[in-house]
Scaffold this active site. Structure first.
Site, PDB file in Angstrom:
ATOM      1  N   GLU A  61     -10.113   5.845   2.565  1.00  0.00           N
ATOM      2  CA  GLU A  61     -10.522   5.065   3.740  1.00  0.00           C
ATOM      3  C   GLU A  61     -10.491   5.965   4.959  1.00  0.00           C
ATOM      4  O   GLU A  61      -9.581   6.793   5.105  1.00  0.00           O
ATOM      5  CB  GLU A  61      -9.571   3.887   3.952  1.00  0.00           C
ATOM      6  CG  GLU A  61      -9.863   3.049   5.196  1.00  0.00           C
ATOM      7  CD  GLU A  61      -8.848   1.923   5.408  1.00  0.00           C
ATOM      8  OE1 GLU A  61      -8.942   1.241   6.452  1.00  0.00           O
ATOM      9  OE2 GLU A  61      -7.967   1.745   4.549  1.00  0.00           O
ATOM     10  N   GLU A  65       0.840  -1.198   0.000  1.00  0.00           N
ATOM     11  CA  GLU A  65       0.000   0.000   0.000  1.00  0.00           C
ATOM     12  C   GLU A  65       0.874   1.246   0.000  1.00  0.00           C
ATOM     13  O   GLU A  65       1.934   1.280   0.625  1.00  0.00           O
ATOM     14  CB  GLU A  65      -0.922  -0.008   1.226  1.00  0.00           C
ATOM     15  CG  GLU A  65      -1.723  -1.306   1.356  1.00  0.00           C
ATOM     16  CD  GLU A  65      -2.465  -1.428   2.686  1.00  0.00           C
ATOM     17  OE1 GLU A  65      -2.747  -0.393   3.310  1.00  0.00           O
ATOM     18  OE2 GLU A  65      -2.749  -2.576   3.097  1.00  0.00           O
TER      19      GLU A  65
END
Length: 407
Positions: free
Chosen positions: A322, A211
């Site tokens: 997110e 990520e």
């Protein structure tokens, strides 16, 4: 193209309460917490010594960070048993269709405003302080996500997403330009991030992810600056992996980018727009996963042995936002995602990802076709995708969190 668009002057594109802290010789923390046990104090010092390697130079950033210039072969990665005694490997071949310029002007981090730089042969690492450790609430949580895997079909443990994703093929990397904002985060227990996920394995205990993106995390960093970050795990965030360089794993090769450092400038509502380009791809020869930031600036790599499924390829790529919704007092959090405005606001107001691409089996960068979009809670944070000649595959996303339709 990404080199030109990265300039902000081109308006067209461009969880745990804070505990009192202990003293250390450098006046890092002078507020004593008498409840700390001696063995905990010793453990804390061991962690700090393990993370903060000896440096040849220290740079004071305007945001209060201390950037340590650590000899490349002494960085945390080389504590790993499989890397001990080694040095960073040579850069790999870039994916075909990728033509970066690699100019210094494409590197935007607040610490550069000091006018100082780390010498060749060193890597810039943000110093970890006692405050950073204590905000985590436990030493075991420090630098870790401790979250359930990101699934496509439901919200997960208080984490809410608005993402675009591709699946169904073999992926060897991904690239995107990510609009940078400074969203308001309502609580130290929460964060807001925008990132790419390179994913393999099932959404169970064997999940592998790489990520990278930007995040605002008061718990991790102690402030509300958007910061360039990385993460990895090979067991669904259980025992492996960490943010940035807080464990042995990612090998940094660059002396100009500090992972975890604040990004500057950021975008303004109805004003200048700024984005960062991020590329993650697998070296076809050696199998390591490399990271590039901006236009051609190689940051470093994740060694292939860190992973199980990602030793081969990824089965999904996700892009998007997110947040953590801790529902304080029973209400949805007002923590913002992206710019804090819904996707329908469009350019200059809503946050975006553009030029979404994937790396295929033959090391070619190709458009992320068949992109699907999903928002866990569209009344709080939403997403709208599209395609055009200037931005390729793109989407707008984000939102304010709590509002009349998101109580």
């Amino acid at each position: 193209m990404s080199q030109v668009i990265s300039f902000v002057v081109l308006f067209l594109f461009v969880s745990c309460s804070v505990s009192p802290v202990f003293s250390s010789a450098n006046n890092d923390l002078r507020q004593a917490n008498q409840t700390f046990r001696p063995h905990e104090e010793l453990q804390k010092l061991k962690i700090l010594m393990k993370i903060n390697k000896p440096s040849v130079k220290t740079i004071q950033s305007p945001d209060g960070d201390l950037i340590e210039c650590v000899p490349a072969h002494q960085q945390p990665a080389f504590d790993h048993p499989q890397l001990k005694g080694q040095k960073p490997v040579d850069p790999p071949e870039r994916p075909k269709g990728h033509n970066p310029k690699g100019t210094l002007s494409d590197v935007y981090q607040l610490w550069h405003m000091s006018g100082e730089a780390c010498p060749e042969g060193t890597v810039p690492i943000r110093r970890t302080t006692e405050s950073d450790l204590l905000r985590a609430g436990s030493f075991e949580k420090f630098g870790r996500k401790f979250t359930k895997p990101v699934q496509r079909d439901s919200t997960s443990g208080g984490h809410e997403h608005a993402v675009g994703y591709v699946t169904g093929e073999e992926y060897y990397g991904a690239k995107a330009s990510i609009n940078v904002w400074a969203p308001k985060v309502a609580s130290q227990y929460e964060f807001s991030l925008s990132q790419m996920w390179v994913i393999s394995g099932s959404f169970g205990d064997d999940l592998n992810t790489i990520e990278a993106g930007w995040q605002v995390s008061p718990e991790l960093y102690g402030d509300n600056y958007p910061r360039f970050f990385t993460y990895w795990t090979s067991d669904a965030y259980q025992a492996t992996g960490c943010y940035n360089l807080l464990c042995s794993g990612f090998v940094q090769t660059n002396n100009r980018i500090a992972i975890g450092a604040a990004i500057s400038p950021t975008s303004d509502y109805n004003g200048g727009q700024f984005d960062i380009s991020i590329l993650v791809w697998k070296d076809p020869k050696h199998g390591n996963w490399w990271l590039e930031f901006g236009s051609g600036v190689l940051v470093g790599y994740w060694p292939s042995f860190l992973f199980t499924h990602l030793r081969d390829h990824a089965g999904m790529i996700q892009y998007g936002g997110e947040v953590v919704n801790s529902r304080t007092s029973g209400f949805h959090t007002p923590t913002q995602m992206g710019s804090g405005y819904f996707a329908g606001e469009g350019f200059g107001k809503a946050s975006y990802f553009r030029n979404l691409q994937v790396v295929d089996w033959d090391n070619n960068l190709v458009p992320s076709s068949n992109l699907r979009v999903l928002a866990d809670n569209p009344n709080c944070y939403d997403i709208q995708g599209g395609t055009n000649t200037a931005w390729g595959t793109y989407f707008y996303y984000g939102g304010p969190g709590r509002n009349s339709k998101c109580p």
